[in-house]
Enzyme design. Structure first.
Site, PDB file in Angstrom:
ATOM      1  N   GLY A 159       0.794  -1.215   0.000  1.00  0.00           N
ATOM      2  CA  GLY A 159       0.000   0.000   0.000  1.00  0.00           C
ATOM      3  C   GLY A 159       0.827   1.266   0.000  1.00  0.00           C
ATOM      4  O   GLY A 159       2.042   1.249  -0.238  1.00  0.00           O
ATOM      5  N   CYS A 160       0.153   2.367   0.296  1.00  0.00           N
ATOM      6  CA  CYS A 160       0.743   3.693   0.115  1.00  0.00           C
ATOM      7  C   CYS A 160       1.948   3.960   1.011  1.00  0.00           C
ATOM      8  O   CYS A 160       2.820   4.752   0.655  1.00  0.00           O
ATOM      9  CB  CYS A 160      -0.313   4.767   0.367  1.00  0.00           C
ATOM     10  SG  CYS A 160      -1.670   4.776  -0.830  1.00  0.00           S
ATOM     11  N   HIS A 161       2.008   3.342   2.178  1.00  0.00           N
ATOM     12  CA  HIS A 161       3.104   3.636   3.097  1.00  0.00           C
ATOM     13  C   HIS A 161       4.400   2.923   2.726  1.00  0.00           C
ATOM     14  O   HIS A 161       5.457   3.188   3.314  1.00  0.00           O
ATOM     15  CB  HIS A 161       2.724   3.231   4.526  1.00  0.00           C
ATOM     16  CG  HIS A 161       2.630   1.740   4.725  1.00  0.00           C
ATOM     17  ND1 HIS A 161       1.579   0.992   4.267  1.00  0.00           N
ATOM     18  CD2 HIS A 161       3.480   0.856   5.323  1.00  0.00           C
ATOM     19  CE1 HIS A 161       1.760  -0.277   4.573  1.00  0.00           C
ATOM     20  NE2 HIS A 161       2.903  -0.390   5.206  1.00  0.00           N
ATOM     21  N   ALA A 162       4.356   2.023   1.736  1.00  0.00           N
ATOM     22  CA  ALA A 162       5.504   1.154   1.460  1.00  0.00           C
ATOM     23  C   ALA A 162       6.702   1.909   0.901  1.00  0.00           C
ATOM     24  O   ALA A 162       7.835   1.451   1.035  1.00  0.00           O
ATOM     25  CB  ALA A 162       5.100   0.034   0.508  1.00  0.00           C
ATOM     26  N   PHE A 356       0.967   6.731   5.115  1.00  0.00           N
ATOM     27  CA  PHE A 356      -0.107   5.937   5.713  1.00  0.00           C
ATOM     28  C   PHE A 356      -0.599   4.893   4.723  1.00  0.00           C
ATOM     29  O   PHE A 356      -0.638   5.119   3.516  1.00  0.00           O
ATOM     30  CB  PHE A 356      -1.260   6.860   6.118  1.00  0.00           C
ATOM     31  CG  PHE A 356      -0.804   8.099   6.817  1.00  0.00           C
ATOM     32  CD1 PHE A 356      -0.392   8.062   8.138  1.00  0.00           C
ATOM     33  CD2 PHE A 356      -0.738   9.303   6.134  1.00  0.00           C
ATOM     34  CE1 PHE A 356       0.067   9.206   8.764  1.00  0.00           C
ATOM     35  CE2 PHE A 356      -0.281  10.449   6.758  1.00  0.00           C
ATOM     36  CZ  PHE A 356       0.122  10.406   8.073  1.00  0.00           C
TER      37      PHE A 356
END
Length: 386
Positions: A159-162, A356
């Site tokens: 997801g976006c936090h990666a 996040f």
């Protein structure tokens, strides 16, 4: 002397980005959405509201069909029951389009850092919008001419936090040996998962996600190296009782996304405590690299920490001009920040980066921007730096 939470021995020394050729104007996307759901007044009303409030003006896509009217775009059929692309079709598109974007971003990052492919010791690849084998990491080794024995570490479907997770991992790797040079490459083709607008949830994805790739080099910063982000301490937190707030699942017609409208509110419930844990008794830094998961997230962080609009301008500009690029976005923000600080001839400034993702997961990392890197001496056995 107190160890610095902001500046360790390693740094982001080069950043690269790339975008696909097809530009989506937000008002034009809304017109296609409206055409696709013209018989559903409730969806039309929500679409108008979401598209106006999300903070995006332009995005980019690898799929030229999105430039066509709804009736000619298989992703946005203009009447019920029309076939839409399968997950297999979308994965074929991902395999074909992701590699050139990733290669371009990686070459730009290496050039910015002043290193060649032969110097790269570790390759971290990040993506949650597609999969194939042999994977992106294998393709990049061949396309970039990286060493055949480069240590490959794929971070898949996080997801976006990666993207920020990859930077934290690269910092740990580079700190373990002075000559390690880590190449991070994030590529996301979010638009290939657009779904027919049958619910509010599908409208969120269609309103602010875009395609693109970003890359960076993490290494021990050499004395005098210009415009670097020295990497400080960081951590991740999994927020209890929040797993239903952000969901990303593989479906028959692409990946199905659910984003809760309560995410900004949930961030306010825990993020201050996590920032205080990271920074200790130190005052808040001047630089804020916030993953622009949406306008509401940027607004929530700004309000929570009483930030000036100029402090969140980097994130707002990326959201406005490129949309949310999932894991690739945070490096777009840091590149925007780097360019502006260089233009202003800022010598040094401390910062914090936030991203996040599903879980809910929050990644936090402190850093220091330096117009010219300084030699850093080790300060004790615990790996702290002064």
């Amino acid at each position: 002397m107190m160890a610095s939470v902001y500046a360790g021995r390693t740094a982001v020394t080069g950043i690269g980005t790339s975008i696909p050729p097809y530009k989506l104007q937000q008002d034009e996307v809304f017109e296609r959405i409206a055409e696709s759901c013209r018989d559903d007044l409730d969806i039309m009303r929500w679409a108008r509201r979401i598209f106006r409030q999300c903070g995006v003006e332009t995005r980019y896509t690898c799929e030229p069909e999105f430039l066509e009217p709804a009736g000619k775009c298989r992703y946005l059929p203009d009447r019920p029951g029309m076939p839409v692309p399968s997950t297999a079709h979308r994965m074929n598109t991902y395999e074909r389009e992701s590699v050139p974007l990733a290669v371009h971003a990686a070459r730009e990052a290496m050039a910015d850092a002043g290193i060649g492919p032969a110097n790269v010791t570790h390759l971290i690849t990040v993506s949650c919008t597609g999969q194939f084998l042999p994977g992106l990491d294998s393709m990049l080794v061949q396309e970039l001419g990286l060493p055949w024995r480069v240590n490959r570490i794929p971070l898949v479907f996080q997801g976006c936090h990666a993207g920020l997770k990859a930077v934290q991992l690269a910092r740990t790797i580079a700190e373990s040996q002075a000559d390690y040079k880590v190449l991070i490459v994030c590529v996301e083709l979010c638009t290939i998962h657009f779904q027919p607008p049958t619910s509010r949830e599908t409208l969120f994805g269609a309103s602010f996600f875009g395609d693109g790739a970003s890359a960076c080099i993490v290494e021990t910063a050499a004395d005098g190296q210009e415009h670097v982000f020295r990497l400080g301490q960081g951590h991740a937190v999994l927020v209890p009782d929040s797993r239903e707030e952000m969901i990303w699942r593989v479906g028959d017609r692409g990946f199905d996304l659910y984003l809760s409208p309560d995410i900004p509110k949930r961030l306010k419930s825990f993020l201050r405590e996590e920032a205080e844990m990271l920074l200790g008794k130190r005052s808040l830094p001047s630089l804020w690299a916030i993953h622009p998961g949406g306008r509401g997230i940027i607004d929530a962080v700004r309000e929570m920490f009483a930030l000036e609009e100029s402090q969140v301008s980097y994130s707002r500009n990326v959201l406005k001009n490129f949309g949310n690029l999932s894991s690739a976005t945070i490096l777009f923000v840091l590149k925007e920040m780097k360019s502006e600080l260089a233009r202003q001839e800022i010598d040094r400034a401390d910062g914090i980066s936030l991203a996040f993702g599903p879980g809910l997961t929050a990644e936090l990392m402190a850093f220091t921007y330096l117009s010219k890197a300084e030699a850093v001496q080790s300060a004790g056995s615990e790996g702290a730096y002064v």
